[in-house]
Design a protein around this motif. Structure first.
Motif, mmCIF file in Angstrom:
data_model
loop_
_atom_site.group_PDB
_atom_site.id
_atom_site.type_symbol
_atom_site.label_atom_id
_atom_site.label_comp_id
_atom_site.label_asym_id
_atom_site.label_seq_id
_atom_site.Cartn_x
_atom_site.Cartn_y
_atom_site.Cartn_z
ATOM 1 N N CYS A 2 -34.295 69.174 21.436
ATOM 2 C CA CYS A 2 -34.272 70.034 22.615
ATOM 3 C C CYS A 2 -35.631 69.975 23.299
ATOM 4 C CB CYS A 2 -33.950 71.463 22.203
ATOM 5 S SG CYS A 2 -33.911 72.611 23.565
ATOM 6 N N ALA A 3 -35.619 69.825 24.615
ATOM 7 C CA ALA A 3 -36.854 69.796 25.382
ATOM 8 C C ALA A 3 -36.870 70.987 26.323
ATOM 9 C CB ALA A 3 -36.940 68.497 26.172
ATOM 10 N N TYR A 4 -37.849 71.858 26.167
ATOM 11 C CA TYR A 4 -37.990 72.985 27.077
ATOM 12 C C TYR A 4 -38.801 72.525 28.268
ATOM 13 C CZ TYR A 4 -36.106 75.709 23.303
ATOM 14 O OH TYR A 4 -35.278 76.185 22.343
ATOM 15 N N VAL A 5 -38.371 72.898 29.424
ATOM 16 C CA VAL A 5 -39.013 72.412 30.628
ATOM 17 C C VAL A 5 -39.460 73.578 31.503
ATOM 18 C CG1 VAL A 5 -37.830 70.191 30.693
ATOM 19 C CG2 VAL A 5 -36.749 72.174 31.708
ATOM 20 N N ALA A 6 -40.496 73.345 32.291
ATOM 21 C CA ALA A 6 -41.007 74.397 33.164
ATOM 22 C C ALA A 6 -40.003 74.720 34.265
ATOM 23 C CB ALA A 6 -42.334 73.964 33.777
ATOM 24 N N LYS A 7 -39.373 73.696 34.816
ATOM 25 C CA LYS A 7 -38.334 73.873 35.824
ATOM 26 C C LYS A 7 -37.122 73.073 35.362
ATOM 27 C CE LYS A 7 -41.364 74.423 39.798
ATOM 28 N NZ LYS A 7 -41.673 73.996 41.158
ATOM 29 N N VAL A 8 -35.999 73.721 35.269
ATOM 30 C CA VAL A 8 -34.798 73.012 34.826
ATOM 31 C C VAL A 8 -34.181 72.334 36.047
ATOM 32 C CG1 VAL A 8 -32.604 73.183 33.631
ATOM 33 C CG2 VAL A 8 -34.466 74.698 32.993
ATOM 34 N N TRP A 9 -34.586 71.106 36.270
ATOM 35 C CA TRP A 9 -34.126 70.335 37.411
ATOM 36 C C TRP A 9 -32.698 69.868 37.215
ATOM 37 C CZ3 TRP A 9 -38.260 66.372 39.362
ATOM 38 C CH2 TRP A 9 -39.331 67.071 39.931
ATOM 39 N N HIS A 10 -32.066 69.570 38.324
ATOM 40 C CA HIS A 10 -30.775 68.892 38.298
ATOM 41 C C HIS A 10 -31.060 67.413 38.063
ATOM 42 C CE1 HIS A 10 -28.540 72.365 39.801
ATOM 43 N NE2 HIS A 10 -29.597 72.588 40.566
ATOM 44 N N LEU A 11 -30.280 66.783 37.218
ATOM 45 C CA LEU A 11 -30.431 65.359 36.944
ATOM 46 C C LEU A 11 -29.127 64.671 37.294
ATOM 47 C CD1 LEU A 11 -32.144 65.633 33.448
ATOM 48 C CD2 LEU A 11 -33.251 65.147 35.625
ATOM 49 N N HIS A 12 -29.189 63.719 38.218
ATOM 50 C CA HIS A 12 -28.000 62.989 38.639
ATOM 51 C C HIS A 12 -28.215 61.499 38.416
ATOM 52 C CE1 HIS A 12 -25.497 66.006 41.020
ATOM 53 N NE2 HIS A 12 -26.404 66.700 40.361
ATOM 54 N N GLN A 13 -27.092 60.782 38.361
ATOM 55 C CA GLN A 13 -27.138 59.353 38.101
ATOM 56 C C GLN A 13 -26.315 58.624 39.150
ATOM 57 O OE1 GLN A 13 -25.680 58.315 34.222
ATOM 58 N NE2 GLN A 13 -26.165 56.164 34.444
ATOM 59 N N MET A 14 -26.833 57.485 39.600
ATOM 60 C CA MET A 14 -26.094 56.619 40.514
ATOM 61 C C MET A 14 -26.132 55.207 39.954
ATOM 62 S SD MET A 14 -26.995 58.049 44.291
ATOM 63 C CE MET A 14 -25.525 57.354 45.039
ATOM 64 N N ASP A 15 -25.040 54.495 40.146
ATOM 65 C CA ASP A 15 -24.913 53.130 39.661
ATOM 66 C C ASP A 15 -24.786 52.208 40.868
ATOM 67 O OD1 ASP A 15 -24.409 51.210 37.426
ATOM 68 O OD2 ASP A 15 -22.532 50.948 38.529
ATOM 69 N N VAL A 16 -25.621 51.186 40.933
ATOM 70 C CA VAL A 16 -25.592 50.248 42.048
ATOM 71 C C VAL A 16 -24.554 49.173 41.744
ATOM 72 C CG1 VAL A 16 -26.952 48.672 43.472
ATOM 73 C CG2 VAL A 16 -28.041 50.660 42.427
ATOM 74 N N LYS A 17 -23.627 48.973 42.693
ATOM 75 C CA LYS A 17 -22.592 47.946 42.515
ATOM 76 C C LYS A 17 -23.165 46.575 42.868
ATOM 77 C CE LYS A 17 -18.801 51.057 43.625
ATOM 78 N NZ LYS A 17 -17.686 51.318 44.549
#
Length: 193
Positions: A2-17
């Motif tokens: 578990c990693a505690y973070v100062a700001k819980v950012w949104h993490l998104h992923q994109m895949d390049v075709k």
């Protein structure tokens, strides 16, 4: 785990075709005619590549160069310590992109900013929006309101199945309990008692 973070950012992923077809070769590369493509009038002719092919050594460099040029053009800055990390600081809330071959991880505090970056990227490159990050490079990612949890449990389980070790008993350490390491000579001595 578990990693505690100062700001819980949104993490998104994109895949390049078709990642490597989007890059452009900076040097001349030639190849023999593929087996299914044969010019009957010139059977010994060779082909000059305009785009990198999968398996070609230059493919990753060509794609990375094209992606970097675009990110710099839309106001991202490349990290001085890691050329796969880009930071967008046009707004008051920074957006971070991490490039890994044909995957992009996008992190930021606000979804509005992340979606703006996704839109800019999708206008230039054909991409699949994988939405919120859940699994990347064998690592499961779980975001909660207070932390980000990462786990490689599935990856480890797959390795155990692959090598037929699922039924083995676990041990605290794979070394003998009385193994002595000698710092001076770099050798080990093991006394079994």
């Amino acid at each position: 785990d578990c990693a505690y973070v100062a700001k819980v950012w949104h993490l998104h992923q994109m895949d390049v075709k078709n990642t490597f077809l989007q890059g452009k070769l900076e040097e001349e590369v030639y190849m023999v005619q593929p087996p299914d493509f044969n010019l009957s009038t010139h059977p010994k002719a060779i082909c000059r590549l305009k785009k990198p092919l999968y398996g070609l050594r230059q493919k990753t460099t060509a794609w990375h160069s094209k992606e970097t040029q675009y990110l710099l053009r839309i106001s991202f800055h490349m990290s001085k310590s890691d050329n796969s990390l880009y930071i967008w600081s046009d707004s008051q809330n920074p957006i971070v992109i991490i490039l890994y071959v044909d995957d992009l991880l996008i992190g930021g505090e606000y979804l509005v900013d992340i979606n703006k970056v996704k839109s800019l990227l999708s206008k230039k490159f054909e991409m699949t929006d994988m939405k919120e990050l859940h699994y990347f490079l064998g690592i499961k990612v779980i975001r909660t309101p207070s932390d980000i949890r990462i786990s490689q449990w599935h990856y480890i389980l797959n390795l155990l199945y692959k090598f037929g070790m699922v039924e083995r008993k676990s041990v605290a350490t794979p070394l003998y309990w009385n193994l002595k390491l000698d710092a001076d000579s770099g050798t080990t001595t093991c006394e079994l008692t």
